[in-house]
Design a protein around this motif. Structure first.
Motif, PDB file in Angstrom:
ATOM      1  N   LEU A 102       0.855  -1.189   0.000  1.00 54.59           N
ATOM      2  CA  LEU A 102       0.000   0.000   0.000  1.00 54.59           C
ATOM      3  C   LEU A 102       0.890   1.238   0.000  1.00 54.59           C
ATOM      4  O   LEU A 102       1.662   1.451   0.928  1.00 54.59           O
ATOM      5  CB  LEU A 102      -0.912   0.007   1.243  1.00 54.59           C
ATOM      6  N   VAL A 126      -0.739   0.926 -10.348  1.00 55.00           N
ATOM      7  CA  VAL A 126      -1.596   0.237  -9.381  1.00 55.00           C
ATOM      8  C   VAL A 126      -2.099  -1.061  -9.988  1.00 55.00           C
ATOM      9  O   VAL A 126      -2.590  -1.067 -11.124  1.00 55.00           O
ATOM     10  CB  VAL A 126      -2.752   1.166  -8.976  1.00 55.00           C
ATOM     11  N   ARG A 128      -3.392  -3.979  -7.762  1.00 58.91           N
ATOM     12  CA  ARG A 128      -4.114  -4.878  -6.850  1.00 58.91           C
ATOM     13  C   ARG A 128      -5.468  -5.322  -7.404  1.00 58.91           C
ATOM     14  O   ARG A 128      -5.848  -6.474  -7.288  1.00 58.91           O
ATOM     15  CB  ARG A 128      -4.307  -4.202  -5.490  1.00 58.91           C
ATOM     16  N   VAL A 145      -0.122  -3.895  -6.056  1.00 54.93           N
ATOM     17  CA  VAL A 145       0.098  -2.564  -5.492  1.00 54.93           C
ATOM     18  C   VAL A 145      -1.216  -1.809  -5.423  1.00 54.93           C
ATOM     19  O   VAL A 145      -1.996  -1.812  -6.377  1.00 54.93           O
ATOM     20  CB  VAL A 145       1.093  -1.762  -6.373  1.00 54.93           C
ATOM     21  N   CYS A 146      -1.477  -1.180  -4.283  1.00 54.14           N
ATOM     22  CA  CYS A 146      -2.597  -0.246  -4.200  1.00 54.14           C
ATOM     23  C   CYS A 146      -2.090   1.064  -3.614  1.00 54.14           C
ATOM     24  O   CYS A 146      -0.961   1.139  -3.126  1.00 54.14           O
ATOM     25  CB  CYS A 146      -3.756  -0.828  -3.398  1.00 54.14           C
ATOM     26  N   ALA A 147      -2.898   2.107  -3.701  1.00 56.95           N
ATOM     27  CA  ALA A 147      -2.396   3.436  -3.351  1.00 56.95           C
ATOM     28  C   ALA A 147      -3.527   4.286  -2.810  1.00 56.95           C
ATOM     29  O   ALA A 147      -4.684   4.127  -3.205  1.00 56.95           O
ATOM     30  CB  ALA A 147      -1.784   4.106  -4.583  1.00 56.95           C
TER      31      ALA A 147
ATOM     32  N   THR D 156      -6.602   3.686  -7.160  1.00 61.15           N
ATOM     33  CA  THR D 156      -6.206   3.188  -5.848  1.00 61.15           C
ATOM     34  C   THR D 156      -5.964   1.680  -5.840  1.00 61.15           C
ATOM     35  O   THR D 156      -5.230   1.181  -4.995  1.00 61.15           O
ATOM     36  CB  THR D 156      -7.303   3.477  -4.801  1.00 61.15           C
ATOM     37  N   GLY D 157      -6.623   0.956  -6.731  1.00 65.19           N
ATOM     38  CA  GLY D 157      -6.555  -0.502  -6.676  1.00 65.19           C
ATOM     39  C   GLY D 157      -7.399  -1.090  -5.556  1.00 65.19           C
ATOM     40  O   GLY D 157      -7.333  -2.282  -5.274  1.00 65.19           O
TER      41      GLY D 157
END
Lengths: 326, 326, 326, 326
Positions: A102, A126, A128, A145-147, D156-157
């Motif tokens: 994250l 990103v 995920r 990957v997420c953000a 954001t994922g």
């Protein structure tokens, strides 16, 4: 020693040396330097509680990457800096590829000097959601990957830590990478230095408003922080220049005993307080940045996103990653 | 005396007094002050060449409106400031309603501290095209107004003055109002002071790059400039704080003869040069602003647009004008 | 035939063929096609007055570059498109390197679908001021380039042509390159097509508000226009879909004589008017774009700036130019 | 009937009537209309499961506020719309003042047509942190308010619902107000209609990507949604125009039996599918908006923030609230 605001471990060790007059090793702190393609890389390791108190930084690793500028750079310098960042992230991070990462972009996107985190988030590759919904595509990516750019307390009314904790409890990442703008003691650090650390981050700590930290203790997961100084506070900056100027007067040989006796009577704290008083009430808490901060943040956020993306998607080339974030 | 960078006539008169030690009237300069709803209004009139040289400002009128802040203001304070601005514009400008007014927003819209001019232009109530194409509508408006944000040399490759002259030759305005971000000597002026003058403006003059002036001589039409300090240069700011701090040490009574003799040996210029040297090479030409500059420019551009719009469309109420620029 | 709004010569020739039913060559119009790395390039040359009237376009060259998308592209596709654009600009432009080139970015930067021109201007490698003030640096550049985003009538109150003419009279360029967002007839053209022409441009012509043209007649200098369709008007788009749907019904074989007789009774103009009437009063003049226009303009402005920069600075590599505009 | 994309309950009831040919009351749906200062307010109450299925909307209240435009409005119209919004929120919401309200701004801030939610969040009068840290100040405020713009899945994922649930679990609000851009069936709804409902919201549902809903079931707290249509999908819009045009042909009396028999053979679904096929593959999923969407979102976000702020801080005047969000 916390009266001079800086978020950089490197500046804390410098100040410790100035205050003690010792120039050699510092007990409990391991420092190594190298130069990589014109980038000066300093690894500071704080080994014990005693050293931690001395420089007001938690036990852990602090890596500083310094360039003449991160703003006016050529394409080659941009790629070199991304690679150096990737390489130092690999040094400091022991990745567990089975869990998502994250990336948290701290700060206020509407204030240029505070927008580094949100700008980096917008350039993250990103993946995920692809791992969850499109496994055939996610095969190309090494990491899930997420953000998140959670905003700041003044705009959300919610502590950043609360938002991030709420999200980590659901996403269950194996690692949090937190990106934030920092405060430095010296104005020449602005837009020239990147600090990586594995001790977490305290949103807003550098600029006078301590919020709850993002770290293993609060989030239950490792937190690596990446920051770039974008501001100095007016009193710290003035104090430093004052000292340097007096030193210059002393060194010019023109100095009589008189001035030394006055300055020597003042302790560092007293002098700092005096300058604070002189600047009050009008300058007071002023936090300064440079005129070019807007453009610089565009460049530097690109460097950090480039470094983090190439670190996380290690099987992709630089050009492949650029295709996604063009 | 030009070594300390400021665009404010008020600061120039202050510096003149500091340098000469004279506190009373200055020959050839007429100064009057008043207070209007918490806004301090100072009218400085430079009467002759001698005075002009003394304070490095062309002969003419300089009006300063000062508030505690132009940033964190209530709606009432916003309206008071708009009205004070309108009132001072009416004092300094002798309008010829038969010709259009050209509002020029100087500066770089991509740099927050330089974006005041372009932001004001976007909030202008523009009517010239209605006068040309829709006379039935233009009846509601007192003035024919057009507006231009010409950009900056680094982005256009063309001197601002060349662009504005090219346009004035075609539009033939009766008045140019030029809005620009300024440099101040003191950081506490940032976002607290508005200067109006009838002597034109030199784009970029406050921050080290003198371009050809926008004034009657170059454009062939009266130019009224409205500016707000958004930056200070690092050396000027540090020098001022240094002086104030030494004064504080002196006044504390702790000071021996020694320090005075050292400081007294240094002329103002030498001390300024010394500080410049101390800050070189890293800080050098650094131009500083405050962290909150982005938000402040939104507010302050609204105040200036409000003041100029109500001045130009004098038959409309404040609310009517707000309807157009909502 | 001008009732269907399009700025593309290619669509005008298509409509001419639909209206006349002729599929072969058109008298007075020379058309050639090629395919370059997946980019379809069509050169349309309007040779005489008769042809000019037929397709409502001035005599001259119109080149169209078509890709599946200009939005979601890889880095390789980005570079291919830049190179194709450079190559077609070299074909259409006979450069006089002794005079500066003025790049004009038409449109309103605050409206995403109209911001192409201003966005390209911000990415131009501007050198004219270096040629004037820093000859030692300007040696690296093949062309003296300046750039201007004059704004739109509604914001400036000044015709775009007036501003550009005022500036060209002072800068005396050897060539004007004008970049603008265009209107297409078909929505699938949005963000997929680039048109280059050497006949100048009529700001706003595609979207219903005809302003004075930027062309050799008005400016006294050659004007090459580069445009990308970003909008369609609601009536044109609906009309086209209506036709295609009726065709599909006909071709399905389900069609009886009845429907043909009705449709046949309506001329194209009548049907178009009918649809306009149906959509009135609410849809009326509505101009449509796609939801993703903001992101697409970022990408496409980068392509156009890349193509124009590499064309103008022909001795620099793609990477060298990217260093300047990173 | 869900093949025509709309997020508006009002349009669903219209379509139900068109499909059934019934013009009177609909079983299980209570509809009332009033006109307030030129604003048409329609309250639709879906009473039972049967009605819910009929119009594809959950049981609950749907209020629509319609104006000629929400974009080009005077200051008076702006205030009227804020007040009408406040009044309808008071009707639909039974406030528990002891718990905070969480305002969630859904959507992607970088896409103008999707930025309504994030723009509203930035204009919210946020007070929760004052209630926690500065009780002496929070006395002036009726409600504890916090706000979040969680971003969209592609950036954001993380599913929006996951982020909001994570935050609500920590903040424990008494009410969530979710603001989002909607899809309408008719393009004339864009920027003219506000819908309030107490049934929650499905982020992205209107534009083809169904995500997990924000509602009492998922979040464990009441969710009131406020939305404004900003897009239509190309197929839905074209289909509607096609119908209207055929109706116009029929009504013109020129129609023979032939055309009727063809059209009558096609069911609504078949005709819709045919048009979708005609527009494929190029137009396919295209989602359209209007050219002026950027400006409109600035205005409309201000209206919604104004309405919600005055609703939540009911003891403050409109002007007091404007002071905070100037």
């Amino acid at each position: 020693m916390t009266y001079k605001r800086t978020d950089l471990a490197l500046e804390e060790t410098e100040m410790h040396r100035e205050n003690t007059g010792e120039q050699g090793d510092i007990d409990g702190i391991k420092i190594s330097e190298k130069n990589d393609n014109g980038i000066k890389i300093t690894r500071v390791e704080v080994l014990d509680e005693n050293a931690s108190k001395m420089i007001s930084k938690p036990i852990g690793n602090y890596i500083t990457l310094e360039a003449d500028t991160l703003d006016y750079i050529s394409k080659d310098e941009y790629e070199s800096m991304c690679k150096a960042l990737k390489s130092e992230l690999s040094y400091i991070i022991d990745m567990d590829l089975s869990k998502p990462v994250l990336v948290v972009g701290l700060g206020n996107r509407n204030i240029s000097a505070d927008a580094l985190g949100p700008k980096v988030v917008e350039q993250m590759l990103v993946t995920r959601h692809l791992f969850e919904h499109m496994p055939q595509i996610s095969d190309s990516f090494a990491s899930s990957v997420c953000a998140l750019a959670p905003g700041v307390l003044g705009i959300t009314g919610i502590e950043t830590m609360e938002i991030v904790k709420g999200v980590t409890e659901r996403v269950k990442p194996g690692l949090v990478i937190a990106v934030d703008a920092l405060a430095a003691r010296k104005i020449q650090r602005i837009n020239t230095t990147i600090q990586i650390s594995d001790t977490g981050i305290n949103p807003g700590s550098g600029v006078g408003n301590n919020r709850k930290a993002l770290c293993r203790d609060t989030l239950g997961v490792d937190v690596v922080a990446i920051g770039v100084p974008t501001v100095v506070d007016a009193v710290t900056m003035t104090n430093d220049t004052f000292d340097m100027t007096l030193d210059a007067i002393k060194n010019s040989g023109e100095c009589t005993q008189g001035i030394l006796s006055v300055i020597d009577k003042l302790s560092d704290e007293e002098k700092y307080a005096l300058i604070g008083q002189v600047l009050m009430p009008t300058v007071g808490d002023m936090v300064l940045t440079v005129k070019e901060i807007d453009m610089a943040m565009n460049k530097i956020s690109k460097i950090i996103a480039g470094g983090v993306n190439t670190f996380l998607q290690r099987e992709m080339t630089f050009d492949q990653i650029e295709s996604f974030t063009l």
